[in-house]
Every structure is written in C-alpha cells, then in structure tokens.
Write a protein that holds these residues in place. Structure first.
Motif, mmCIF file in Angstrom:
data_model
loop_
_atom_site.group_PDB
_atom_site.id
_atom_site.type_symbol
_atom_site.label_atom_id
_atom_site.label_comp_id
_atom_site.label_asym_id
_atom_site.label_seq_id
_atom_site.Cartn_x
_atom_site.Cartn_y
_atom_site.Cartn_z
ATOM 1 N N GLY A 186 4.091 12.943 -6.470
ATOM 2 C CA GLY A 186 4.274 11.733 -7.272
ATOM 3 C C GLY A 186 5.205 10.723 -6.642
ATOM 4 O O GLY A 186 5.207 9.552 -7.035
ATOM 5 N N GLN A 187 6.013 11.148 -5.654
ATOM 6 C CA GLN A 187 6.882 10.231 -4.935
ATOM 7 C C GLN A 187 6.191 9.749 -3.661
ATOM 8 O O GLN A 187 5.248 10.381 -3.176
ATOM 9 N N VAL A 188 6.655 8.630 -3.143
ATOM 10 C CA VAL A 188 6.113 8.076 -1.900
ATOM 11 C C VAL A 188 7.249 7.895 -0.907
ATOM 12 O O VAL A 188 8.255 7.234 -1.212
ATOM 13 N N TYR A 189 7.117 8.525 0.244
ATOM 14 C CA TYR A 189 8.063 8.321 1.352
ATOM 15 C C TYR A 189 7.703 7.014 2.045
ATOM 16 O O TYR A 189 6.546 6.799 2.431
ATOM 17 N N ARG A 190 8.672 6.142 2.214
ATOM 18 C CA ARG A 190 8.465 4.885 2.936
ATOM 19 C C ARG A 190 9.593 4.697 3.940
ATOM 20 O O ARG A 190 10.750 4.989 3.636
ATOM 21 N N HIS A 191 9.252 4.218 5.089
ATOM 22 C CA HIS A 191 10.219 3.998 6.176
ATOM 23 C C HIS A 191 9.670 2.886 7.056
ATOM 24 O O HIS A 191 8.561 2.995 7.582
ATOM 25 N N THR A 192 10.433 1.815 7.168
ATOM 26 C CA THR A 192 10.002 0.673 7.977
ATOM 27 C C THR A 192 11.029 0.382 9.060
ATOM 28 O O THR A 192 12.235 0.380 8.799
ATOM 29 N N THR A 193 10.542 0.148 10.275
ATOM 30 C CA THR A 193 11.381 -0.291 11.395
ATOM 31 C C THR A 193 10.747 -1.529 12.017
ATOM 32 O O THR A 193 9.535 -1.560 12.235
#
Length: 403
Positions: A387-394
């Motif tokens: 139900g959670q979403v991992y997000r990572h932006t560089t």
C-alpha cells in the motif's frame, strides 16, 4: 541561500570558474555562456539499437540526446548509464562517465563474483550499499542476503538489480525524452521478502538535466534502497585521475564505519576532518591521509548525511573540473549520499576510450538511504509495506563554461 551558505556558494563558483549554485534548471549566465536558450534548441530525441543478449534475453542501448548535444546512452541490462557525452566549450563531445564498450565486458567485470565489482553506471537494488553480515530482522523474522563483500551483503547481494535485463518504455515530455525501465523482483530473491515492482525512469531535458526517478511497490513488508552507480570524471573518462577536481557536499555530518565498512551508528561532524567538503575541495587534497576511515576504504567510501535530506528535493553535491569548466550538480530526495573516490580501480579494466582505469580515474556520488539502515533503528527507515510507494528522485545538472 538555505543549503550552502552564500560564502560557500561563491567560493565554489570562484574555484570552478562558474556561477553560484542555483535551483534545479536555473543556471547562472557564466555556467551556460556557450549554450543557446532552451527555446532555441532542437527537441530532444531518443533512439534504440540492439546491444547483444544475456541469457537469451535481448539487450538494447537507448541514446537520449538534448538540443544542446548532451547525449546519454543507457542499456536495458542493469539500467546502466554507459556514457554521458557533454559538449565542451567549443562544442566537441567529451564522455564524462566511466564504462565499457561491450555488453560482454559488463557481464564479465561489473559485479563482485565475476571478479570486478565496479558497478559502472548501474541501477543498484534491492538494497544499495551494505547490510551487516547480510542479515536483518523485519517484523520478528530474520532474513539472509548472500554476502559478497567482507562478510557483508553489498548492493543487493551476489545477483543484484545491476545484473537484470529491465523492460523498457519510451516516454516523451515537453522539451524532454525519457526511458522507463521496469523490473519485477520475486518474493525471496536474494533473500528479500515480498515481490517488488520497480520502475526507474531516466529523463533528459533541454536544460541539460538528467533526472532519475525510482518508484517501487511491494506485496509484503520489505526493505528497499535504490540508487545509480555512475562514475564521473568531469575532464573525460580517459583523462586520468580526478584528484584535481573539486567537490562540495551539503553535509555537516557523516556516518563512520568499522573495519568491514559497516556504519557504527554514529553521525559525526565533518569539521576539522578529511570528510569536510562543506567548501569546494580538491578530491585528492586529503585522500592519502592517515585518518582511519580513509585507511579502511583505501580512500573515500563513506556516506554523508545530507543537510535537510529526505525532506524533498535537496542539493546534495556539486563537483567541478577547473580545467574544462565542466560542472556537475546533484539534487536528491534521499537523506544520504555515498562519495566513493574510485579506490578499487586497479588498471585491470579497459574503458570505452580504450584506457585502463586506474585508482581514482572516476568518482561516484550515490544518493541513498544510510548503509545498513535495517539494522539501525535510529537511521532513516528503509521499510516499505504493502500500500506504500517508494519514491526516490535524483537530478544531475551539467554545465560547461567557455575555456
């Protein structure tokens, strides 16, 4: 300025011969003096070519080109950034990313059990950096990841995301082109719980920014830490060592490690230590010192806690090559950044420019959660639940001033 002090920003500009640090997509006039305005450039393009096979799966190379001529080549094998060609002040392309010329070289030399362990340009997962003894406990269950580095699990174990063939999708945006790569890691792969579905999207735009956005979901509680492992040499991948290039890190503290490069759990001040890059400093200025942390890693191979990191897109690092005037800025949503000075390059690997890569011929800036966070409750959490979403932006910004 809120991230670096104005004094630090001006020092960096003076040292590199470029303008002051700016927000993503907003560059100083000095740093882009040889460029046309984005509206004057051609629309970015993307193309594909066959690049061989791995285990019967076809591998492709995608070429993303911005209107300025900035060109990035990406493989579906490992999501690898094979090259980043940046026009110099006279418009001539220079490759500033270390890499191999052939797929066979990547398969043979880019991961530990194959005798390399360099991870040139690769996507790293499920867990970037190290997990102590390859073990962690989640919700009362202990999991074991295959160890591959001094008795610890490094970059996801013996067969990480860097060795997978990812499924590609081309994307087009306003003044940008993108390549979305997807990999579904089954429950139990490398000992990690849960089926993890990961998308990694590379986007190149006409502001000379390469953005890498991760998204991941799981069907069972797991731990996740994804990054990219590009090695940079702002003078050119065949130009020699990076000791004279300048680095500035937006970090007042770092996480020291033990003899096997596992964090002790502390967050120590960088002030008055060789880990102080709050001002622009030559990479080689203190790398040969007798500090125990440098001796352990045979140079820099540590995680810095980014000031304000983890609370949105934050400036993490800035590097510059005074000779060429080429500058790299790194913005990230992650709390940490691993600076690795290429200590374990030994001259046995030959790169795309037919040059043997020796010690510190490139450096990596890996935006990440802290190493071994699953075993340190006071570190930022790496747990991802259904139900959670991992997000990572560089965001990697590249500019070049006229010589």
């Amino acid at each position: 300025m809120t991230l670096f002090s104005r004094r630090h920003a001006l020092a960096a500009a003076a040292a590199a011969g470029a303008g002051a640090l700016a927000t993503p997509g907003v560059a100083s006039a000095a740093s882009t003096s040889h460029r046309s305005r984005p509206s004057d450039r051609h629309a970015p393009t993307i193309s594909r070519e066959a690049f061989g096979q791995v285990g019967g799966a076809a591998v492709y190379r995608y070429t993303l080109t911005a209107g300025s001529g900035l060109t990035v080549k990406i493989l579906t094998y490992g999501g690898i950034v094979q090259s980043v060609q940046v026009p110099d002040g006279r418009g001539r392309p220079v490759d500033i990313a270390l890499g191999f010329a052939t797929l066979d070289d990547y398969v043979a030399h880019n991961s530990p059990e194959a005798g390399g362990g360099v991870y040139f340009g690769a996507l790293i997962g499920r867990y970037a950096n190290r997990i102590a003894n390859g073990t962690f406990t989640l919700d009362g269950v202990t999991y074991q990841v295959p160890v591959n580095n001094n008795g610890n699990a490094l970059h996801g174990g013996t067969v990480g995301f860097d060795k997978k063939v990812w499924t590609p999708t081309v994307e087009h945006g306003h003044d940008s082109v993108g390549l979305r790569l997807e990999y579904v890691s089954p429950d139990g792969e490398m000992g990690f719980p849960g089926t993890l579905t990961t998308q990694a999207t590379y986007t190149l735009d006409n502001r000379d920014r390469l953005t890498l956005a991760f998204r991941a979901t799981t069907d069972k509680a797991t731990v996740v830490n994804l990054t990219n492992h590009t090695y940079w040499n702002l003078a050119g991948e065949s130009s020699g060592d990076v000791y004279g290039q300048l680095l500035q890190l937006n970090a007042d503290r770092y996480t020291p490690v033990d003899a096997t490069q596992i964090p002790t759990g502390e967050r120590l001040p960088v002030r008055a230590t060789p880990m102080d890059f709050t001002r622009p400093t030559a990479i080689g200025a203190r790398v040969a010192g007798a500090d125990p942390q440098l001796l352990t890693g045979q140079g820099y191979d540590l995680n810095w806690a980014v000031n304000g990191g983890g609370a949105g897109l934050t400036l993490a690092a800035r590097a510059a090559d005074p000779r060429s005037g080429r500058t790299l800025t790194v913005w990230s949503t992650q709390p940490g950044i691993q600076f690795y000075s290429g200590n374990f390059l030994t001259g046995t690997l030959v790169g795309t420019g037919n040059t043997a890569y020796r010690q510190s011929y490139g450096f990596a800036l890996e935006t990440q959660n802290f190493p071994d966070a699953p075993n340190h409750p006071d570190f930022p959490s790496s747990v991802l639940r259904p139900g959670q979403v991992y997000r990572h932006t560089t965001v990697y910004g590249l500019t070049t001033r006229r010589p």
